[in-house]
Scaffold this active site. Sequence first.
Site, PDB file in Angstrom:
ATOM      1  N   LYS A 327       0.761  -1.323   0.098  1.00 10.50           N
ATOM      2  CA  LYS A 327       0.049  -0.132   0.105  1.00 10.50           C
ATOM      3  C   LYS A 327       0.877   1.331  -0.037  1.00 10.50           C
ATOM      4  CE  LYS A 327      -3.965   2.000   2.863  1.00 10.50           C
ATOM      5  NZ  LYS A 327      -4.695   1.915   3.840  1.00 10.50           N
ATOM      6  N   SER A 401      -9.670   1.737   3.239  1.00  6.94           N
ATOM      7  CA  SER A 401      -8.772   2.638   2.257  1.00  6.94           C
ATOM      8  C   SER A 401      -7.668   1.720   1.396  1.00  6.94           C
ATOM      9  CB  SER A 401      -7.974   3.810   3.143  1.00  6.94           C
ATOM     10  OG  SER A 401      -7.224   3.012   3.987  1.00  6.94           O
ATOM     11  N   SER A 425      -9.732  -0.682   7.263  1.00  7.72           N
ATOM     12  CA  SER A 425      -9.338  -0.392   5.982  1.00  7.72           C
ATOM     13  C   SER A 425      -8.550  -1.626   5.377  1.00  7.72           C
ATOM     14  CB  SER A 425      -8.159   0.572   6.030  1.00  7.72           C
ATOM     15  OG  SER A 425      -8.761   1.843   6.116  1.00  7.72           O
TER      16      SER A 425
END
Length: 726
Positions: A327, A401, A425
Amino acid sequence: MLTLDAKPYPFVFSPAHTALLVIDMQRDFLLPNGFGEIQGGSLEAVQASISPVKKLLDSCRQARLPIFHTREGHKPDLSDCPSSKLIRQNGSPENAQYLKVIGDTGEMGRILVRGEKGHDIADELQPLPGEIVIDKPGKGAFWNTALMDKLKAKAITHLIICGVTTECCFATTLREANDRGFECCGIEEATAGYNDSFKCPTLDMIHWSEGLFGFIASLQPVVETLAPLASDDTTFGAGTLPQNLPAHYGGDLSISNLQSLYRKGLSPTTIVETILEKIEDYKHTDPAVWIHLETKALVMARAKEIEARWPDRTKLPPLYGVPFSVKDSIDVAGIPTTTACTPLARVPPKSSPSYDILLQEGAIFIGKTNLDQLATGLTGCRSPVGIPRSVFNHDYISGGSSSGSCVSVGAGLVTFSLATDTAGSGRIPAGFNGEVGYKPTRGLISCQGVTPACLSLDCVALIAGNVNDARTIWDLCMSYDEDDRYSKTAAPVQRHVNSTGPQAASFRFGIPPPESLAICSPDYRRLFNDAVTRLQALGGHLTPIDWSPFEQAGKVLYDGTFVSERLASLPDDWLDKNRDHLHPVIREIFDAVKARHSTAIEAYRDLQAKALYTRQAEKVFAYSSSGIDVVVVPTAPTHWTVEEVLADPIAKNSALGVFSHCANVLDLCAVAVPAGTYPVPKSSGESSSGRLPFSITFLGGSRLDAETLEIARRFEESMGERSGIV
């Protein structure tokens, strides 16, 4: 289950939950002029034990059992060595033998000191990559070590034990393991001591009284029992690596499948080439997955590097040739960390500790993934780079996210992804893409090198295709980091292992009350009921719980002052200077946070409430007859289309976290697991064909990760092969 002839009766064990524990086969105990010889005993028996230990070790390696080695020794400053151990024997009034003590210099370096030649394991028995070495300061292997945590992390309940010396560290460790609930079997020929007259009584005491402490077996029956498990590592071709993937590859990027293929001779470059082609093709389906992709030249160079570093296919590290993504809020040295926000972009000089660990274990980095800007959101619709879509249906949200991370795994582009989780997330998007999303207890994996969302609540999350892969990554990355202010060091009170009987299969779980589940869509409510029924069939006992601390903790996260922490890691004037670079929804959220004008008094009240709810939740998971093992919740209450979220971005986002917001506030661990699929609702118009995934989340108490993961794995196993996109 396998059955081994043993005393006092057959030892029954599951290979999937059994490990070999090799005790202290160190030069200091086996070779002349080491600590063992100073003890005054004969080296003849312990040296003779090397060959049978090697035979047992080879047999367990061929059967793919986890291997643990122990080494007794102390820090160079001897700060972990009790004075009684240091001076008792030397202090005997008639001592004429102990002329050297721990820490003194001998022919193999300082005696029983870590890092010295004598402290290391004998050449014939050196650990292979992936085998765990436990450095212990005492005679028992559990005292002041991570052994219990490491065994639980691999779901071990049974131990085969060998090593030296029988009367001392071997027996002490076996008894310690017995106290902790492990079923143990010592191997007679593969243990020895300095005084032969002690061996038989020591072993007899272990199996005395119908197995008071455990079992004792002979070596050859063990070898014969494990022989059928020996993996087929025959190569694809004599002396050559295959240029094409084998027919049975089937797009399976799981760690176990890749390891099997690599042991048989498949080249990581072959896997890498296939993955890179698939990534390029998938850009036509979803161009918003990646923020940065490594060049083909760099990825191929990495594949060739690991081939050169580990040429022996029988000695591969756990993640050899395993592709992964990261990420883009997690640092990779030399590559910009953007958090999907241009003003915050920076090129870090060093990588996050978890990334470095993965490389050390042989993994191959593919690229950095898209995310909701500043890791703020659960929908996946808040990135200026684009909106990733669910791998099940392009019209539906991917979740956030960690949107790109979950799509990269769900689309079969990588095996796993390093992500983050503050309010869900790492779990919400995993659920929307048919993957496992695991949020460890905060502080078990270092958050150094992670751009903060809410610094005190952030944690690294792991996205994987199955629970075992997530558990493997966690086990490798879990370590204390003194540079991470929230890293956890002190172990909690350890809970015992239930290795036999009905208790080994049973567990207690709770669920939210009906009024809290009413928010779920009809399909989600039906599938959640099915999951509860399945858990009961697995041996789960549904137990009433107090849901209020979970509900109240979830509200504190965004209804109180904690949301202000999303600005706390930024300079005071940052928002005013960079408004134009923010996604419109992020800008609206931050403006609302500032407009609250929260006071210190309000912040302290919320901190006190957090402490209260955490203590109340601890009672739910109490180590007692009234406590439960896990709380089971729907990962999300429903799955919306991108169009629905864009029409009402803030309210829809808030609703998604109703079951996920509480986890980090209460310092819980959590793992989201696929739990079925359902037809796309007809109201979706053109996208109404196909199916969508459903997921449940197992919430476990703080640092009860191993226990929570094992219940999740059992549920996953009961579901059979997952339905996903490969």
